[in-house]
Write an enzyme that holds these catalytic residues in place. Structure first.
Site, mmCIF file in Angstrom:
data_model
loop_
_atom_site.group_PDB
_atom_site.id
_atom_site.type_symbol
_atom_site.label_atom_id
_atom_site.label_comp_id
_atom_site.label_asym_id
_atom_site.label_seq_id
_atom_site.Cartn_x
_atom_site.Cartn_y
_atom_site.Cartn_z
ATOM 1 N N GLY C 217 -15.028 70.496 -57.975
ATOM 2 C CA GLY C 217 -15.932 69.998 -59.010
ATOM 3 C C GLY C 217 -16.848 68.895 -58.545
ATOM 4 O O GLY C 217 -17.144 68.787 -57.360
ATOM 5 N N LEU C 243 -15.628 78.387 -60.096
ATOM 6 C CA LEU C 243 -16.289 77.294 -59.379
ATOM 7 C C LEU C 243 -15.407 76.730 -58.264
ATOM 8 O O LEU C 243 -14.284 76.307 -58.499
ATOM 9 C CB LEU C 243 -16.638 76.177 -60.375
ATOM 10 C CG LEU C 243 -17.457 75.016 -59.780
ATOM 11 C CD1 LEU C 243 -18.843 75.486 -59.378
ATOM 12 C CD2 LEU C 243 -17.523 73.863 -60.751
ATOM 13 N N ASP C 244 -15.922 76.721 -57.043
ATOM 14 C CA ASP C 244 -15.230 76.160 -55.869
ATOM 15 C C ASP C 244 -13.928 76.892 -55.547
ATOM 16 O O ASP C 244 -13.067 76.352 -54.854
ATOM 17 C CB ASP C 244 -14.942 74.650 -56.062
ATOM 18 C CG ASP C 244 -16.207 73.849 -56.280
ATOM 19 O OD1 ASP C 244 -17.273 74.300 -55.815
ATOM 20 O OD2 ASP C 244 -16.151 72.805 -56.932
ATOM 21 N N GLU C 245 -13.782 78.119 -56.050
ATOM 22 C CA GLU C 245 -12.543 78.864 -55.829
ATOM 23 C C GLU C 245 -12.770 80.113 -54.977
ATOM 24 O O GLU C 245 -11.848 80.895 -54.772
ATOM 25 C CB GLU C 245 -11.916 79.280 -57.181
ATOM 26 C CG GLU C 245 -11.488 78.137 -58.066
ATOM 27 C CD GLU C 245 -10.211 77.454 -57.600
ATOM 28 O OE1 GLU C 245 -9.571 77.968 -56.655
ATOM 29 O OE2 GLU C 245 -9.868 76.403 -58.162
#
Lengths: 300, 300, 300, 300
Positions: C217, C243-245
């Site tokens: 995040g 997100l960011d995964e």
């Protein structure tokens, strides 16, 4: 002859009974991978891991390491090796089959400083070095206690220039008698004669306490200190008759600064030496290292 | 004379107007830190950062770098420096006051390969190199475009052995004329004469494309390839008249393997050279480096 | 359509005209390597480099990347691909042939901070990124000058939540129109909608400024500072709708300490971000990355 | 009470009889360094090493660690500490004098996996951990042999949730009885109660087998494998009542790849855990760590 083999209990559980490895070096030309992989498939072997390298796709040398699983490998291996001869002849291969179950037999040579010896014993106890440590030879008595506590025979052999040849002769007999496959010089501070070295080609691994080719020879930490380097290192290599010039297997470094005196460099260095030697020995034991023209191909 | 100074806009914002630094080298004895810190406190300066090092607490050399903030420093600095003389005399100090506002004036020397030059320009543009890049000198024309695009004068000076002395004379005049404090050899592939080097003692920083003292001299990547090393490195050092033997400021390495041919080593090496040189230059510009007996003390 | 392709001159010299790559994913079973290598040998291709991986030798998924040279490849490739269908059917392969001559077409998205964009442009100029950088899109005008100076078209697209869908629609059209194969988010600080992401599956590479999964995040450097970590990192990954995964391609770190405030972490971080993103993009362009179940197999 | 102290023979030789350390934390303001260094000079102490840090030169917190040599320190230390009170009062200091001769008394807690325990014992034997290892507590019997072989008492304490409070009470009594200064959790796999933790504030060091804050909690290697990270790490921190949230002392990482299954990550991880814990413990023992607001200042 194998009665006093010391096997790490952790290693026994690994179930490597059907695991084989094939190492090949030959002139590069189309069709090698196809021929090897067809051969293994035809013999019921499943390729687990395979790495290859060509020094030059046009007319260079080709190297391949193939690790395979094969049911009933013990029964099949003689036949497989016999069948391979034709293929090897066709491609002019220099090759070697090894089997994970035939654990290599290792002798460790040490002197006064025990850290590299201890690291190897510790890795072996943890099941991370797939070998039998058959004996330890040292020109100092200090480590006898901890070596024998692990059930490993410890041999003291005195060392000085005058008796070198005679001592080496006794060492060679001891190593032959115990069918030693690998000799690890764990900060063994004696120079080996050409006779000794040529008796065990590419079977002696040394740890040099510098980032070779910097600081070849004696007192590398003192010289690193004098030069004011900002990194110090260690190098593990096969022993040849050119001192500190043998094929490099592994190197690593750590950062130092102006505050670090020679004694600090030695402390930091011990930690580098430990892990560099342990990695090199492990890769050798897993048949991951091929020597070629004073360099190593390491498939890891 | 300072009309064509190029200042990175980011640096202007930093408000370093009251920031001073004191570097001291003197025989070690009790009371030095007490005397310096009392002096600064008495002059209204607040110590922001202080690092010290003694080569040997019993009779060695003592080094200290103190960074301080002081209101109205510009008005006070002449008086402060004058007052310091007595203390310096008492402790037999070799010392230097510098002020963050007096940005050092840098000249970059480059040849054909632009990566180190580019890295310095890029770090400078980002505000990470507290200096004025006053000019770039090169024996190749390639980089002219991008240097001039940044508003930095670019000087082409031809280079070969026959005209070396004459060219260097012109370069020295140019550097003197522009009050250059620091010369960075950003892969400048010419050897400097002793006359040039002695004109700028501890003011010339070079990047050597090997992990010194390994591979001193020419063609280090080719020789690293031939030796089969598992790590390659770069070294930033002050230039002295012993080729590649000057005091080391910074070194770093990256891992390579048997697959990496010379061309790969050069590519990987470019990335190491870039960051090693940028760090060394930055530390010099921040007055973090003290040279002592062919070594550096780096306070970072 | 390919008229404004910008090709790095260094890349042209490489003579990759006969170089092909075959990427395969299929259920593991004996004989795959034999079948593929026989196929290539039968079609006159010489294997240059081959890497394989099996998630589990007993019933797992098998992955292989084979790079080969083949004379007259351009003439043969249609026939070769057609012939391969039968083999692919037999082994239930998910596979892809690519050719080094068909350089991938890349679009870079950037925002205000230019360091990652600059690094990619610099690597591309040096011939280290085998791609055509077809266009740069940014929601800030800052980088226009340097992008256009390299002859690369620069598109400004405003960004805010209210107009996101409309702006993305225009971007998608632009990307389609230019036959873009790869989108690199070089510190592009906008969140992409699921529609955009699903239009380019495994074709969008992002750089996240933390060592994921730590600090998923926003504001990772601020949070790293607050937590007092001793290392900071960056992560390059394929973009998915979590997100960011997305699947991680590459990560790296640098050491920090208590003296480093948020502004320092950001500076140090820029250097990590630059090299992590450049490596990930390079590996993608060389077809070294296979995505499997939210992880990557990277053959390097 | 100190009868069964085990002292590494190497440490005895170091001649640290006159070595003291002063750690100070106080509001930042001009004159602190001057006052401290004058105080030490006036008491005949020579500063060997001094490091300082200010969280914010304008109104932040100031930290300093000063190591000094002082002849006849044992005779002087009571007087020196008494004299310091006035200065400490003036600057509102939180401070601590320690003396290298007063070796800290350490207890190690272990469970089944011995690698971290072994590393500490090994570093201690080599003279690299300046402490007395007074006892080892474990909820498994495995390590008894090697601990007792070194002459260190080994206490087995069973562990499960139902008897935790009672067991901890016995442990606390044992630790108090032996005047323990430092408790090292060397992969001790039990959660401590708030009562236990609050009995030893900033005196309990743990090793967590991940790069915190990634993978807080149980099974970090399994989760790292599932996420597909390219680096794994370990974190040494002081224990607080927020699980894995205490002040971080040291972290390190190693590179992994898609070939590394969970069992490989654990093996690689063991090596990281060993060195990260050993460094953190060593820095604590040398009084190099100051805790401030859930972060550490580490002066090394």
């Amino acid at each position: 002859m194998k009665t006093n083999v010391k096997t790490s209990p952790l290693m026994r559980e690994k179930g490597l009974s059907g695991r084989g490895r094939l190492l090949v070096k030959c002139p590069d030309r189309p069709g090698i991978v196809a021929a090897i992989s067809k051969f293994l498939a035809d013999h019921g072997a499943n390729i687990i891991e395979s790495s290859q390298y060509s020094s030059d796709p046009e007319g260079g040398t080709f190297f391949i390491r193939t690790e395979f699983d094969c049911p009933n490998l013990a029964d099949k291996q003689a036949g497989m090796e016999n069948d391979f001869k034709e293929l090897a002849h066709t491609f002019v291969m220099d090759y070697q089959f090894t089997y994970a179950e035939d654990r290599k037999r290792t002798a460790i040579f040490a002197s006064k400083e025990p850290h590299c010896l201890l690291e190897l014993l510790w890795e072996w106890q943890s099941g991370d070095l797939p070998t039998d440590i058959v004996l330890v030879i040292s020109n100092h008595e200090e480590a006898r206690g901890m070596v024998e506590a692990l059930g490993i025979p410890f041999y003291y052999t005195p060392a000085n220039k005058d008796i070198r040849k005679q001592v080496e002769q006794e060492q060679i007999e001891l190593l032959k008698e115990h069918n030693i496959d690998l000799i690890v010089l764990a900060r063994y501070m004696q120079i080996l004669t050409p006779e000794f070295v040529s008796t065990f080609p590419n079977q002696i691994i040394n740890i040099h306490h510098s980032f070779l080719p910097a600081f070849v020879g004696a007192r590398p930490y003192e010289r690193a200190y004098d030069r004011g380097v900002k990194l110090i290192g260690a190098t593990s290599h096969y022993v040849t008759n050119d001192l500190d010039e043998g094929p490099i297997i592994e190197q690593d470094i750590e950062r130092v600064n102006h505050r670090n005196h020679v004694v600090d460099l030695k402390k930091i260095g011990r930690s580098i030496e430990r892990r560099v030697l342990a990695r090199a020995v492990k890769w050798h034991l897993e048949d991951r290292v091929i020597v070629h023209e004073n360099k190593t191909i390491v498939f890891h």
